[in-house]
Design a protein around this motif. Structure first.
Motif, PDB file in Angstrom:
ATOM      1  N   SER B 254      18.926  50.092  49.100  1.00 51.84           N
ATOM      2  CA  SER B 254      20.230  50.268  48.447  1.00 51.84           C
ATOM      3  C   SER B 254      20.736  51.705  48.462  1.00 51.84           C
ATOM      4  O   SER B 254      21.853  51.971  48.030  1.00 51.84           O
ATOM      5  N   ASP B 255      19.946  52.631  48.960  1.00 56.05           N
ATOM      6  CA  ASP B 255      20.368  54.032  48.959  1.00 56.05           C
ATOM      7  C   ASP B 255      21.624  54.224  49.813  1.00 56.05           C
ATOM      8  O   ASP B 255      21.747  53.608  50.867  1.00 56.05           O
ATOM      9  N   GLU B 256      22.528  55.083  49.340  1.00 59.67           N
ATOM     10  CA  GLU B 256      23.734  55.335  50.138  1.00 59.67           C
ATOM     11  C   GLU B 256      23.441  56.254  51.324  1.00 59.67           C
ATOM     12  O   GLU B 256      24.262  56.396  52.217  1.00 59.67           O
ATOM     13  N   HIS B 257      22.270  56.887  51.311  1.00 64.68           N
ATOM     14  CA  HIS B 257      21.824  57.628  52.489  1.00 64.68           C
ATOM     15  C   HIS B 257      21.200  56.646  53.476  1.00 64.68           C
ATOM     16  O   HIS B 257      20.677  55.613  53.072  1.00 64.68           O
TER      17      HIS B 257
END
Lengths: 273, 337
Positions: B254-257
Motif C-alpha cells: 500500500s505504500d505510495e512509494h
C-alpha cells in the motif's frame, strides 16, 4: 471483501446492462470502435457477448466530449496474450484473452453470479479505460512523469469517479475486487516489470475513489482495507491527478458535451433474468 | 547488521515526519551565503536561523530544540567545508522559479531517522543531519559488503556516499519542482521524483551520471536484498498501535512509494535508456533483466519529452551552459573503485 463493505447493492443487483442507446450522438465522437472476430473458437462467446451488449458503442458515446486532433480507436481483439506487447498507434485494445482470464479468476473466487457479473463488468471498464488513457496520452502527446501504466491507472480511476456513485461503485469495486483476487506472487525480479503489481494497483484505485467519494468509500480505513498512512495521502493524490487532467486533457474536452455526458445515466441495473 | 537494517529501513519513510513543523521565525532573514559569483539565483535562498550560520542550523526545526550534539556539529562542519548547500544552490541556479525556494540543513525533528524532504507549505528543502550521518554509515557498510561479497559492480566509498546523498537531494528537488512549477504529474509522484533524480545527472556527463545512479541503485538494491520489497502477509501496522489495522494480506503493497526493487529497476532502466554505453555494465552484470532493458530507450524518451515540455521552459539556457561546464563532484567522489 471490498464488495461486501461498500456495495450492498451488488447483492441485489443483477445483470448490468449497457445503455448503448444513449442520448448523445455517437457520430460526433472522434472515437472509432471495432470488434475483431477471434479465430480461436473458445473466445467466440466473449466476442459475441461484447458485441451484443454494444459495450464499445457506449464507450464511444461516453467519450464524445473529447475533441482529439486525430481519431482514437477502441477495439476488442484476439491478442495471443492478455495484453498486446506492441500496441498499434492511437488504438486502445481490450484483448478477449484478458476478459477470459478475468472470467476464469472470478469463477474461481465466487459462486455468487451477481457479484461475479459485477466484477467482470467493473474489470472490463477498468481495462478499457486504462487502455484508452494510454491512447489519449499518445494522441495528445501528454507529458508523463512517473510510470506510464500507473499514470493510465490514475487517469482511469479519475474518470471512473466523475460520473456519479453508480458508475464509480461498479467500476471501482469491480476493479478492486479483481486486483484483490490476483493470484500472482511478486518476488525478486518480478518487480522489474514496467507494470505495477495488482496489489499496488488495488491501492492506487481505491485511494482515488476514497478521496473522490468519502461518503461512499469512507469506511475503508475503519474496515482495515486502506491503511491510515496511505489514506492520509489520498486527497493529495486525487488533487494531483485532477490538476494534471485539468492542465493537459481538459483543454480537449468540450464543456457543453461534458455536461451532457455527465447527465447521462451510464449504467442501468436490470432485474435478474 | 541488524542495527543497520533497522536504520536503513527507517530512512525510507522518515521524510514526512517533520514536514508539518513550523519554521521558527518569520521568513525575513534570508541569506545568500557566499554563493559563487555568477551562480546566484534570487529565488534560491539559503535560510539562516542565526545570523552567519549560512543555512546550516545548529538546531532542529522546533523553536525550543536544543543545540545539536558535538558529533552532529562535526558533521555540520564537514558539510560547511564541502559547501553542500552553497554548491547545491549554485547547481540549481539556472531554474527560473516563480516562488522562492528555501534551503537549509538542520537537525529536523531531532530523530536519528529523519530524511531530507521538501516542505510544500514553506517551499523549503531541508537536508537533515541524521540522514547524512546514516548515509555515511550506509556507504561504509555497502562498500564493506562489496569488498567481501562482490555483489555488484565496483564502487568506491566516496562515490557511494556522494551518489546516495545527491540522489536523495535530487529526488526532493523533484518534489519541489513539481510543486513550484505546477507540473502535471500523471504517474505516481514518488516515482516521478525518482525519475527527476535519474534524469538530471544524465545531462551532466558520464562521471556525474554514474556517481548518482550508482549511489541510488546500490542503496535500493541493498534494501531489496534485506527483504524490504512488499510481501503477502506482512503486517504493515504496529499491532500495538491504536490506529485501525490493515486487514488485507497485501497491506505491504500500500505504500505510495514504489518498492525498493522497483525504484532500483526504474532508475537503472532510465540511465541505460538515456546512455546505453555508459550503463551497459549494469545490464551485463544482471542489474536489469533483458526483458525490461529492451524497452528502456522508450522509457527514457518519454521522460525526456515530459521534462522538455514541463521543466525545460523554466531553465535559463545561458546559465545552464555555465553550470554544465563546472565539475560538481570531487575526483574522489567520481572514483569508480
Amino acid at each position: 471483501m471490498l464488495s461486501r463493505y461498500t456495495t450492498h447493492s451488488l447483492i441485489t443487483a443483477a445483470v448490468l446492462m449497457w445503455s448503448a442507446a444513449s442520448q448523445a450522438p455517437a457520430q460526433q465522437s472522434q472515437v472509432q470502435v471495432a470488434y475483431d472476430a477471434p479465430t480461436n473458437a473458445q473466445l467466440q462467446p466473449i466476442y459475441q457477448r461484447l458485441k451484443q451488449r454494444a459495450v464499445l458503442e457506449e464507450m464511444q458515446v461516453f467519450l464524445t466530449p473529447l475533441h482529439l486532433p486525430r481519431p482514437l480507436t477502441i477495439k476488442t481483439a484476439q491478442c495471443g496474450a492478455t495484453t498486446l506487447q506492441q500496441r498499434p498507434a492511437d488504438t486502445a485494445t481490450v484483448c478477449y484473452e484478458m476478459i477470459a482470464a478475468i472470467e476464469r479468476l472470478v469463477s474461481q473466487r465466487t459462486s455468487d453470479r451477481n457479484l461475479a457479473q459485477s466484477v467482470i463488468i467493473g474489470a472490463f471498464i477498468q481495462t478499457a479505460l486504462h487502455e484508452t488513457s494510454r491512447a489519449i496520452f499518445e494522441i495528445l502527446d501528454v507529458p508523463i512523469w512517473g510510470r506510464e501504466r500507473d499514470a493510465a491507472d490514475r487517469l482511469a480511476a479519475l474518470i471512473m469517479t466523475q460520473f456519479g456513485e453508480d458508475v464509480s461503485r461498479t467500476a471501482i469495486t469491480g476493479t478492486a475486487d479483481l486486483f484483490m483476487w490476483s493470484d500472482k506472487t511478486w518476488t525478486g525480479s518480478d518487480f522489474s516489470d514496467t507494470g505495477s503489481p495488482d496489489y499496488q494497483r488495488f491501492f492506487n484505485y481505491v485511494c482515488i475513489a476514497y478521496a473522490a467519494a468519502p461518503l461512499q468509500f469512507g469506511d475503508m480505513v475503519d474496515r482495515g482495507i486502506l491503511p491510515k498512512r496511505r489514506a492520509e495521502r489520498c486527497q493529495g493524490e486525487y488533487d494531483q491527478i485532477r490538476r494534471a487532467f485539468d492542465l493537459r486533457i481538459m483543454p480537449y474536452v468540450d464543456p457543453d458535451l461534458l455536461i451532457k455526458a455527465r447527465a447521462t445515466p451510464w449504467l442501468n441495473w436490470a432485474p435478474p433474468k | 547488521m541488524n542495527r543497520e537494517d533497522i536504520r536503513m529501513k527507517s530512512i525510507l519513510h522518515a521524510a514526512v515526519l517533520v514536514a508539518a513543523m513550523f519554521l521558527p521565525a518569520a521568513l525575513t532573514n534570508w541569506a545568500f551565503a557566499q554563493v559563487a559569483p555568477g551562480f546566484s539565483n534570487s529565488k534560491i535562498v539559503l535560510y539562516e536561523k542565526e545570523k552567519g550560520d549560512r543555512g546550516y542550523w545548529r538546531t532542529g526545526l522546533a523553536s525550543d530544540s536544543k543545540q545539536i550534539s558535538p558529533e552532529r556539529m562535526a558533521l555540520r562542519e564537514r558539510m560547511m567545508k564541502r559547501r553542500v548547500l552553497e554548491q547545491y544552490a549554485e547547481f540549481l541556479s539556472p531554474l527560473r522559479l516563480p516562488y522562492t525556494l528555501l534551503m537549509i540543513a538542520s537537525d529536523c525533528s531531532g530523530s536519528e531517522w529523519d530524511s531530507p524532504y521538501y516542505d510544500p507549505d514553506n517551499h523549503l528543502i531541508n537536508m537533515c543531519y541524521s540522514f547524512i550521518a546514516e548515509a555515511e554509515k550506509s556507504a561504509d557498510l555497502l562498500v564493506q559488503l562489496q569488498n567481501t561479497q562482490k555483489l555488484w559492480t565496483p564502487v568506491s566509498r566516496d562515490q557511494l556516499f556522494a551518489g546516495l546523498f545527491a540522489s536523495v537531494l535530487l529526488h526532493e528537488t523533484g518534489h519541489a519542482i513539481f510543486d513550484l512549477l505546477n507540473v502535471p504529474v500523471f504517474g505516481r509522484e514518488e516515482d516521478a521524483a525518482d525519475f527527476m533524480a535519474a534524469f538530471i545527472p544524465l545531462q551532466f556527463g558520464t562521471e556525474t551520471a554514474r556517481t548518482v545512479i550508482k549511489g541510488f541503485a546500490y542503496y535500493w538494491a541493498y534494501s531489496a536484498a534485506q527483504g524490504q520489497d512488499p510481501k503477502l502477509g506482512t503486517p504493515r501496522v504496529n499491532p500495538n498501535s491504536p490506529e485501525p489495522q490493515c486487514r488485507l494480506s497485501f497491506c505491504s503493497f500500500s505504500d505510495e512509494h514504489g518498492s525498493a526493487s522497483q525504484r532500483m529497476y526504474n532508475v537503472i532502466c532510465l540511465a541505460y535508456g538515456g546512455d546505453p554505453v555508459t550503463f551497459k555494465d549494469f545490464v551485463d552484470a544482471g542489474w536489469l533483466p533483458q526483458q525490461r532493458a529492451q524497452d528502456c530507450t522508450r522509457e527514457y524518451q518519454l521522460l525526456s519529452a515530459a521534462f522538455n515540455k514541463t521543466v525545460l521552459p523554466f531553465i535559463d539556457q545561458e546559465q545552464m551552459k555555465k553550470v554544465r561546464a563546472r565539475t560538481w563532484f570531487t575526483a574522489e567522489e567520481t572514483k569508480e573503485k
